[in-house]
Every structure is written in structure tokens, then in C-alpha cells.
Design a protein around this motif. Structure first.
Motif, short mmCIF file in Angstrom:
data_model
loop_
_atom_site.label_atom_id
_atom_site.label_comp_id
_atom_site.label_asym_id
_atom_site.label_seq_id
_atom_site.Cartn_x
_atom_site.Cartn_y
_atom_site.Cartn_z
N LEU A 23 0.81 -1.22 0.00
CA LEU A 23 0.00 0.00 0.00
C LEU A 23 0.84 1.26 0.00
N PHE A 24 1.93 1.28 0.78
CA PHE A 24 2.73 2.48 0.94
C PHE A 24 3.97 2.52 0.07
N ARG A 25 4.13 1.56 -0.85
CA ARG A 25 5.16 1.61 -1.88
C ARG A 25 4.48 1.34 -3.23
N PRO A 26 3.58 2.21 -3.66
CA PRO A 26 2.80 1.92 -4.87
C PRO A 26 3.63 2.10 -6.13
N PRO A 27 3.39 1.25 -7.13
CA PRO A 27 4.00 1.49 -8.44
C PRO A 27 3.32 2.67 -9.11
N ALA A 28 3.92 3.16 -10.19
CA ALA A 28 3.30 4.29 -10.90
C ALA A 28 1.92 3.93 -11.41
N ASN A 29 1.78 2.71 -11.95
CA ASN A 29 0.49 2.24 -12.47
C ASN A 29 0.35 0.76 -12.16
N LEU A 30 -0.88 0.36 -11.86
CA LEU A 30 -1.16 -1.04 -11.55
C LEU A 30 -2.51 -1.43 -12.15
N PHE A 31 -2.54 -2.58 -12.81
CA PHE A 31 -3.80 -3.23 -13.17
C PHE A 31 -3.85 -4.55 -12.43
N GLN A 32 -4.96 -4.77 -11.72
CA GLN A 32 -5.12 -6.01 -10.97
C GLN A 32 -6.43 -6.69 -11.36
N MET A 33 -6.33 -8.00 -11.56
CA MET A 33 -7.52 -8.82 -11.77
C MET A 33 -7.55 -9.84 -10.63
N MET A 34 -8.62 -9.82 -9.85
CA MET A 34 -8.72 -10.68 -8.67
C MET A 34 -10.00 -11.49 -8.72
N TYR A 35 -9.87 -12.80 -8.49
CA TYR A 35 -11.03 -13.67 -8.33
C TYR A 35 -11.16 -14.02 -6.85
N ASP A 36 -12.36 -13.77 -6.29
CA ASP A 36 -12.61 -13.97 -4.88
C ASP A 36 -13.78 -14.95 -4.72
N TYR A 37 -13.56 -16.00 -3.92
CA TYR A 37 -14.61 -16.97 -3.59
C TYR A 37 -14.83 -16.91 -2.08
N LYS A 38 -16.07 -16.70 -1.67
CA LYS A 38 -16.34 -16.51 -0.26
C LYS A 38 -17.69 -17.13 0.10
N THR A 39 -17.77 -17.77 1.27
CA THR A 39 -19.03 -18.23 1.81
C THR A 39 -19.27 -17.54 3.15
N ALA A 40 -20.55 -17.25 3.44
CA ALA A 40 -20.91 -16.55 4.67
C ALA A 40 -22.35 -16.90 5.02
N PRO A 41 -22.72 -16.79 6.30
CA PRO A 41 -24.11 -17.06 6.67
C PRO A 41 -25.07 -16.08 6.02
N GLY A 42 -26.23 -16.60 5.59
CA GLY A 42 -27.29 -15.77 5.04
C GLY A 42 -28.64 -16.26 5.51
N SER A 43 -29.64 -15.51 5.18
CA SER A 43 -31.00 -15.88 5.61
C SER A 43 -31.47 -17.13 4.88
#
Length: 284
Positions: free
Chosen positions: A40-60
Motif C-alpha cells: 500500500l505504501f510503496r505503490p508502483p506508478a500504475n497497476l492493473f489487478q484482476m482478482m477472483y474472490d470466492y467466499k461463503t458466509a451465513p445468510g438468511s
């Protein structure tokens, strides 16, 4: 002595006089190849990020008072750009476009089928100040917009002020650092029927640079949370404390891939049951 300070992917020459005339251990710290785009505190000049997130959580559940696991899959597209404001000062800008698929049971989706679309988008700005070669501080805020609607998003406008610092751990390796970050997520407008959001988030990030451009990061995401807002499904207390770790490798000066895994230790405030993330970072 002559030292180099890395600021936003640029090398600035800084001359520092020491009484003993010794040479500080800074050359190895300035290895640009160590910048994977995750710092976070040593950022490059430019960044492109592609992130895949899989998450489970309680729901109704389908019946009142019951619960079921809700699965959320997110493909997040992120763009960062850093600006040099003055010597030792940087403005880091970020924007996220999440593409979400999930299966909650709602009045619009009573069978709990998978629905997909754009989630809650956000923009962020962080001011970064390099105090010296070891120490960096930063503060900023993220604005989250309710573009995901009632099903794929929170239905609320949110502001998330944040701050933290970075301490370089050259004694471990050139790319190792300790970087605790704290932020507060609070809603301030939006659908009045949706729950109000107010929670403290913390990440005591410890990144360990390993040989051959591998890295291991403990608590890379601010998943430690204390909820002061309206309770969520399955909540019995305020605290969520997970075990969260990321491992990755920088394959070239501009490309890094990482995998993150999180499971709860304490989930009185159940943010997730399981979290996995895969990131592709391209810096330029």
C-alpha cells in the motif's frame, strides 16, 4: 553517505551525512524487483489487478429465523495510479469494478438462485509520506457507491477513512516489511430499509520476501473486524478474527501472481466462513 529512496516506482537520490561516516544498508532495500504491487505504501506508478474472490458466509434461510451458507464469487478489476506531489510525498489513486455472482435468498430471489452483475464500485485516494528509508506513513479514504443494488451490494453509500504506517525489515530480506493499516467503514446514505454499516477493520500486515521472488504475507487484508453497526445474519458478538495468509511469486519485473486463504478463528461477527482469492498484478 549516498542512499536511495524508492517513491512510487521512481528512484530519488538523497544525500544524508552521518557522524560516523558509515554506509547505511539501503541498496538492497531499493530493489525495484521486490515491488509486487501489493504494498500500500510503496505503490508502483500504475497497476492493473484482476482478482477472483470466492467466499461463503451465513445468510438468511428460506424459513424465518433460519440460516444457510451464501456463496459469493467476485471478479474484481482494479486500476491504480500514483502521482508525485512533492519530494517524499505521493498521492495514490485507486478504482474498483467488481463483477459479482451470488445466491442469496431475498424477496426478489426466493429460490436462492445465482444472480450476477456489477457489485458496489469504489474509488480511493491515499496520501503517502516517506519519513526516511525505513518509515512511511499514509492516510486516505475510500468511497463505496451502491451500484450493486439490494441483491449484489449493500444498498448503502459508504465512506471508509484509513491510516497506517510501513516499517522496512531489511534484516529479513530487501522486500520484507511490517505495515499495519486501520480503517473504519460507515454508511451515510442509501436505502433506508438496509442495515446501517459501522465497523472497524484492521490488518497487521507482515510481508516476508523469500528467495527466487516468492513472498509470504500474513494478514494482507483488513479482515479483523469489530462491528458497531446493525447486526448481520448469524451474529452473536462484535468480533471477527480470522487466520489470513497470502503466498505469491513475482514472475517478472511487472507481473506477480498470488493466492490468499482466510478462515475464521473467532466469528462472533461472521464476515465469512471461508475466503480464497487469486490475484494477477501487472505494474507499468
Amino acid at each position: 553517505m549516498m542512499a536511495r529512496a524508492l517513491i512510487g516506482g521512481c528512484l530519488l537520490a538523497v544525500v544524508i551525512l552521518r557522524p560516523d561516516g558509515a554506509v547505511a544498508q539501503s541498496a538492497s532495500y531499493q530493489d525495484q524487483n521486490a515491488n509486487t504491487g501489493n504494498d500500500l505504501f510503496r505503490p508502483p506508478a500504475n497497476l492493473f489487478q484482476m482478482m477472483y474472490d470466492y467466499k461463503t458466509a451465513p445468510g438468511s434461510g428460506s424459513a424465518p429465523g433460519t440460516t444457510r451458507d451464501v456463496t459469493t464469487e467476485t471478479l474484481n478489476l482494479r486500476m491504480d495510479h500514483s502521482l508525485d506531489l512533492a519530494p517524499m510525498w505521493i498521492l495514490a489513486l485507486r478504482a474498483d469494478l467488481p463483477l459479482v455472482a451470488k445466491n442469496p435468498i431475498t424477496s426478489d430471489n426466493p429460490n436462492g438462485d445465482y444472480v450476477g452483475g456489477v457489485g458496489d464500485t469504489d474509488v480511493q485516494a491515499v496520501i503517502i509520506h516517506n519519513l526516511d528509508l525505513r518509515w512511511t506513513v499514509g492516510f486516505g479514504a475510500r468511497l463505496i457507491t451502491p451500484t450493486g443494488g439490494d441483491t449484489l451490494g449493500s444498498g448503502k453509500w459508504q465512506i471508509m477513512p484509513a491510516g497506517g504506517f510501513r516499517y522496512a525489515l531489511w534484516e529479513i530480506s530487501p522486500s520484507s516489511y511490517f505495515e499495519p493499516v486501520i480503517r473504519y467503514d460507515v454508511s451515510f446514505a442509501g436505502d433506508p430499509t438496509k442495515r446501517n454499516i459501522s465497523n472497524l477493520q484492521f490488518a497487521p500486515t507482515l510481508n516476508v520476501g523469500l528467495p527466487d521472488r516468492w513472498f509470504l504475507t500474513f494478514y494482507p487484508s483488513p479482515d479483523i473486524r469489530i462491528n458497531y453497526g446493525d447486526p448481520i445474519t448469524g451474529q452473536t458478538g462484535r468480533l471477527f478474527l480470522p487466520f489470513d495468509v497470502r503466498v505469491g511469486r513475482q514472475f517478472s519485473n511487472n507481473i506477480a501472481v498470488s493466492f490468499e486463504f482466510g478462515v475464521p478463528i473467532i466469528k462472533d461477527y461472521p464476515v465469512y466462513n471461508l475466503k480464497t482469492q487469486v490475484r494477477l498484478n501487472v505494474t507499468y
